[in-house]
Design a protein around this motif. Structure first.
Motif, PDB file in Angstrom:
ATOM      1  N   UNK A  79      14.952 -38.321 -35.615  1.00  0.00           N
ATOM      2  CA  UNK A  79      14.224 -39.032 -34.570  1.00  0.00           C
ATOM      3  C   UNK A  79      14.521 -40.528 -34.675  1.00  0.00           C
ATOM      4  N   UNK A  80      14.791 -41.202 -33.557  1.00  0.00           N
ATOM      5  CA  UNK A  80      15.108 -42.636 -33.613  1.00  0.00           C
ATOM      6  C   UNK A  80      13.930 -43.518 -34.026  1.00  0.00           C
ATOM      7  N   UNK A  81      12.695 -43.010 -33.845  1.00  0.00           N
ATOM      8  CA  UNK A  81      11.507 -43.754 -34.236  1.00  0.00           C
ATOM      9  C   UNK A  81      11.064 -43.267 -35.610  1.00  0.00           C
ATOM     10  N   UNK A  82      10.936 -44.161 -36.601  1.00  0.00           N
ATOM     11  CA  UNK A  82      10.497 -43.741 -37.934  1.00  0.00           C
ATOM     12  C   UNK A  82       9.155 -43.013 -37.926  1.00  0.00           C
ATOM     13  N   UNK A  83       8.327 -43.260 -36.911  1.00  0.00           N
ATOM     14  CA  UNK A  83       7.023 -42.603 -36.819  1.00  0.00           C
ATOM     15  C   UNK A  83       7.126 -41.185 -36.273  1.00  0.00           C
ATOM     16  N   UNK A  84       8.305 -40.823 -35.785  1.00  0.00           N
ATOM     17  CA  UNK A  84       8.520 -39.460 -35.323  1.00  0.00           C
ATOM     18  C   UNK A  84       8.006 -39.172 -33.920  1.00  0.00           C
ATOM     19  N   UNK A  85       7.950 -37.890 -33.601  1.00  0.00           N
ATOM     20  CA  UNK A  85       7.641 -37.452 -32.241  1.00  0.00           C
ATOM     21  C   UNK A  85       6.255 -37.858 -31.776  1.00  0.00           C
ATOM     22  N   UNK A  86       5.317 -38.058 -32.683  1.00  0.00           N
ATOM     23  CA  UNK A  86       3.930 -38.330 -32.304  1.00  0.00           C
ATOM     24  C   UNK A  86       3.619 -39.815 -32.132  1.00  0.00           C
ATOM     25  N   UNK A  87       4.638 -40.668 -32.224  1.00  0.00           N
ATOM     26  CA  UNK A  87       4.410 -42.115 -32.174  1.00  0.00           C
ATOM     27  C   UNK A  87       3.647 -42.543 -30.928  1.00  0.00           C
ATOM     28  N   UNK A  88       3.937 -41.922 -29.791  1.00  0.00           N
ATOM     29  CA  UNK A  88       3.320 -42.332 -28.520  1.00  0.00           C
ATOM     30  C   UNK A  88       2.441 -41.234 -27.922  1.00  0.00           C
ATOM     31  N   UNK A  89       2.029 -40.256 -28.741  1.00  0.00           N
ATOM     32  CA  UNK A  89       1.294 -39.121 -28.190  1.00  0.00           C
ATOM     33  C   UNK A  89      -0.052 -39.535 -27.586  1.00  0.00           C
ATOM     34  N   UNK A  90      -0.648 -40.592 -28.114  1.00  0.00           N
ATOM     35  CA  UNK A  90      -1.941 -41.015 -27.566  1.00  0.00           C
ATOM     36  C   UNK A  90      -1.771 -41.652 -26.190  1.00  0.00           C
ATOM     37  N   UNK A  91      -0.792 -42.511 -26.042  1.00  0.00           N
ATOM     38  CA  UNK A  91      -0.591 -43.141 -24.737  1.00  0.00           C
ATOM     39  C   UNK A  91       0.031 -42.195 -23.721  1.00  0.00           C
ATOM     40  N   UNK A  92       0.848 -41.244 -24.176  1.00  0.00           N
ATOM     41  CA  UNK A  92       1.500 -40.317 -23.245  1.00  0.00           C
ATOM     42  C   UNK A  92       0.588 -39.170 -22.821  1.00  0.00           C
ATOM     43  N   UNK A  93      -0.170 -38.604 -23.771  1.00  0.00           N
ATOM     44  CA  UNK A  93      -0.986 -37.422 -23.475  1.00  0.00           C
ATOM     45  C   UNK A  93      -2.483 -37.655 -23.662  1.00  0.00           C
ATOM     46  N   UNK A  94      -2.845 -38.767 -24.268  1.00  0.00           N
ATOM     47  CA  UNK A  94      -4.265 -38.990 -24.546  1.00  0.00           C
ATOM     48  C   UNK A  94      -4.767 -38.207 -25.735  1.00  0.00           C
ATOM     49  N   UNK A  95      -3.854 -37.853 -26.647  1.00  0.00           N
ATOM     50  CA  UNK A  95      -4.235 -37.147 -27.877  1.00  0.00           C
ATOM     51  C   UNK A  95      -4.269 -38.167 -29.012  1.00  0.00           C
TER      52      UNK A  95
END
Length: 211
Positions: free
Chosen positions: A27-43
């Motif tokens: 993954x290009x982001x060290x934080x992985x797939x969940x880096x933006x899960x809150x802003x994208x899905x509200x999780x």
């Protein structure tokens, strides 16, 4: 293993085992797939970690519980507007960044006559996604994963289970992984194991592949 002038030398491996996350997929982001899960899905990312991954992941990844059976109650609590299918699709699609340069190297190894197998810590659904949807089945000959075996790296039992599944001795297996501990345990069993880092060259790490 054979002897030349009294020194031990490794033979060309019968199979090359390859890790997935951090190796085939990076993954290009060290934080992985969940880096933006809150802003994208509200999780809420932290709540997902504390409510699902921390208490449930061990059972899920070792095949003792189904992913959706454990994820659904967590989502009902922390993000009731998001379904299991939505989050899983976001997760799997967001964690599918293939290292194409490595895949080209692996294709050359396979073309030389060395089968390629995946040896990875996955639960059943993502294993199926990797193999069928991401079509790693077209690039690799088999996959061995934690939920299927009931054990995971770096346990010695994982490597032993893989050896039994392929009916090969440790000395016939080469292996690349991005975690030093996984490599060390594999070496201790007698696998020809090397630590993978982005941009590395397979034949430099495991020269026996070219024998």
């Amino acid at each position: 293993m054979f002897l030349i002038d009294g020194a031990a030398s490794l033979m060309k491996p019968t199979v090359l085992m390859v890790d997935v996350d951090g190796v085939v997929i990076r993954h290009p982001d060290p934080s992985g797939w969940s880096a933006c899960v809150e802003e994208d899905l509200g999780v809420p990312r932290l709540a997902l970690q504390t409510r699902f991954f921390k208490p449930c992941w061990d059972d899920v990844v070792h095949g003792r519980a189904a992913l959706r059976d454990r994820l659904a109650p967590a989502l009902t609590e922390i993000a009731p507007h998001v379904s299991c299918s939505q989050l899983i699709a976001y997760w799997f699609e967001g964690d599918a960044h293939l290292d194409k340069a490595l895949l080209l190297q692996l294709a050359d190894v396979r073309a030389s006559g060395v089968p390629l197998h995946l040896a990875t810590v996955q639960e059943h659904e993502r294993a199926s996604y990797l193999w069928n949807t991401l079509k790693l089945r077209d690039l690799f000959d088999d996959m061995h994963y934690a939920a299927q075996l009931g054990v995971s790296k770096p346990s010695q039992d994982f490597y032993a289970a893989v050896e039994e599944r392929v009916s090969l001795p440790a000395s016939a297996i080469a292996f690349i992984d991005d975690k030093e501990e996984n490599v060390e345990v594999a070496r201790a069993r007698g696998w020809n194991a090397a630590l993978w880092t982005p941009g590395a060259t397979l034949t430099a790490l495991i020269p026996e592949l070219t024998d």
